[in-house]
Scaffold this active site. Structure first.
Site, PDB file in Angstrom:
ATOM      1  N   ASN A   1      32.612  42.931  33.020  1.00 52.76           N
ATOM      2  CA  ASN A   1      32.127  42.480  34.327  1.00 52.76           C
ATOM      3  C   ASN A   1      32.831  41.184  34.698  1.00 52.76           C
ATOM      4  O   ASN A   1      33.169  40.382  33.841  1.00 52.76           O
ATOM      5  CB  ASN A   1      30.608  42.284  34.251  1.00 52.76           C
ATOM      6  CG  ASN A   1      30.005  41.679  35.507  1.00 52.76           C
ATOM      7  OD1 ASN A   1      29.291  40.685  35.442  1.00 52.76           O
ATOM      8  ND2 ASN A   1      30.274  42.260  36.654  1.00 52.76           N
TER       9      ASN A   1
ATOM     10  N   ARG B   1      30.475  41.429  43.107  1.00 58.92           N
ATOM     11  CA  ARG B   1      30.909  40.966  44.419  1.00 58.92           C
ATOM     12  C   ARG B   1      31.975  41.850  45.057  1.00 58.92           C
ATOM     13  O   ARG B   1      32.168  41.818  46.271  1.00 58.92           O
ATOM     14  CB  ARG B   1      31.382  39.514  44.309  1.00 58.92           C
ATOM     15  CG  ARG B   1      30.231  38.535  44.060  1.00 58.92           C
ATOM     16  CD  ARG B   1      30.712  37.133  43.740  1.00 58.92           C
ATOM     17  NE  ARG B   1      31.365  37.072  42.425  1.00 58.92           N
ATOM     18  CZ  ARG B   1      32.030  36.026  41.972  1.00 58.92           C
ATOM     19  NH1 ARG B   1      32.174  34.959  42.746  1.00 58.92           N
ATOM     20  NH2 ARG B   1      32.562  36.044  40.764  1.00 58.92           N
TER      21      ARG B   1
ATOM     22  N   CYS C   1      22.345  34.981  33.743  1.00 61.93           N
ATOM     23  CA  CYS C   1      22.215  34.230  34.993  1.00 61.93           C
ATOM     24  C   CYS C   1      22.465  32.741  34.754  1.00 61.93           C
ATOM     25  O   CYS C   1      21.816  32.122  33.906  1.00 61.93           O
ATOM     26  CB  CYS C   1      20.834  34.435  35.598  1.00 61.93           C
ATOM     27  SG  CYS C   1      20.617  33.549  37.164  1.00 61.93           S
TER      28      CYS C   1
END
Length: 328
Positions: free
Chosen positions: A202, A227, A102
């Site tokens: 990813n 997304r 993150c």
């Protein structure tokens, strides 16, 4: 092409990425119904988890129909991460995923997320403590590194494997990039070559062509879709089918997309209550309707509405002419 995560075999090499404010129970349920190897919860703070915060517990709620489901934990204290992992195992999680990726400032300033890629010693303690605390598999999600001068994902992947981690997912950007630029899938090949556990690619996987290129460039064992699933909960299933057969299934017809949207909408109202459900639903309604005629005006009007029945009727009225045009 299948993925084995410790004792768990995935139906296919496609994983729904953990996304804050998106991969809640209603969305995970839809994606899993359509078909997806693994769904992952929103990232939850380990400290909030061990306090058994009500909102946090709702975020990690497991359903048998969603098996296998992973819960993603973030934190910087090995003992707290271990305790949070054990709590989630007891509550039905099939897999624990650790967040070292993150990039959000609040998370990084708390020495969690991608900040841990700058402290490999602490990262190792977290990985080892978490893996030892549970009997279910533990996985790791990270980035290439903090910035272009510290691309340490291959080394950290080796550390993770030594600590008992069963799968590594790499987002093909650095923390410094956030979500800017393009994902560097080819870099992930160096991670794949560094370990014997499965590696998942990813970042920017939003089309069949992207799936082809990401797998070819990375050599990865599977893909994680983030997304690319916004407003398209059927996309992971399309990718599963494509990897298995080579066939590129079209999107569902518009009337089926409307049915999915309304099912999702009702599930959000049930899960969060009317006020909270409407608040969460607005962004999903926006994503579903993207690309349709007059969708900007439609989204603007939905954002002003507070009556759930009026919103439902307005959605139907908006889709009706588009469905008629498609049928003509």
């Amino acid at each position: 092409m299948a993925i084995q995560i410790g004792t768990i075999s995935l139906e296919g090499p496609v994983i729904l990425a953990p996304m804050s404010g998106v991969t809640d129970l209603p969305f995970r349920r839809l994606v899993k119904q359509s078909g997806c190897g693994l769904v992952v919860s929103e990232m939850v703070a380990s400290q909030a988890m061990i306090r058994e915060n009500r909102q946090t517990l709702r975020m990690v709620e497991c359903e048998p129909e969603q098996f296998p489901m992973a819960v993603q934990l973030a934190g910087c204290e090995p003992d707290v991460m271990a305790e949070a992992a054990k709590l989630n195992e007891d509550r039905g999680a099939a897999i624990i995923d650790i967040n070292f990726g993150c990039p959000v400032k609040k998370v990084v300033n708390g020495h969690a997320g991608s900040s841990l890629m700058r402290d490999e010693a602490l990262a190792a303690r977290i990985l080892e403590a978490t893996a030892k605390a549970v009997t279910i598999p533990v996985t790791l999600k990270m980035r290439k590194g903090w910035d272009d001068s510290s691309l340490n994902a291959p080394r950290l992947a080796r550390i993770a494997e030594e600590c008992g981690i069963k799968l590594v997912t790499v987002h093909g950007r650095t923390r410094e990039q956030f979500y800017n630029g393009t994902a560097d899938w080819s870099f992930i090949r160096s991670v794949k070559e560094a370990v014997s556990i499965p590696v998942v690619v990813n970042g920017d996987i939003t089309s069949f062509d992207a799936v082809d290129r990401a797998l070819a460039e990375s050599g990865a064992d599977g893909v994680m879709i983030g997304r690319g699933a916004y407003g398209r909960p059927w996309f992971p299933a399309q990718v599963m089918h494509y990897i298995r057969t080579g066939e590129r299934l079209p999107d569902p017809p518009l009337h089926e997309q409307l049915d999915t949207l309304l099912e999702h909408y009702d599930a959000m109202l049930t899960h969060y209550g009317v006020e909270g459900g409407l608040r969460v639903a607005r962004k999903h309604i926006s994503w579903y309707s993207t690309g349709l005629r007059d969708s900007a005006e439609f989204r603007s009007e939905v954002n002003r509405m507070s009556d759930p029945e009026r919103v439902r009727g307005f959605i139907r009225d908006f889709y009706a002419p588009a469905i008629e045009r498609m049928a003509a």
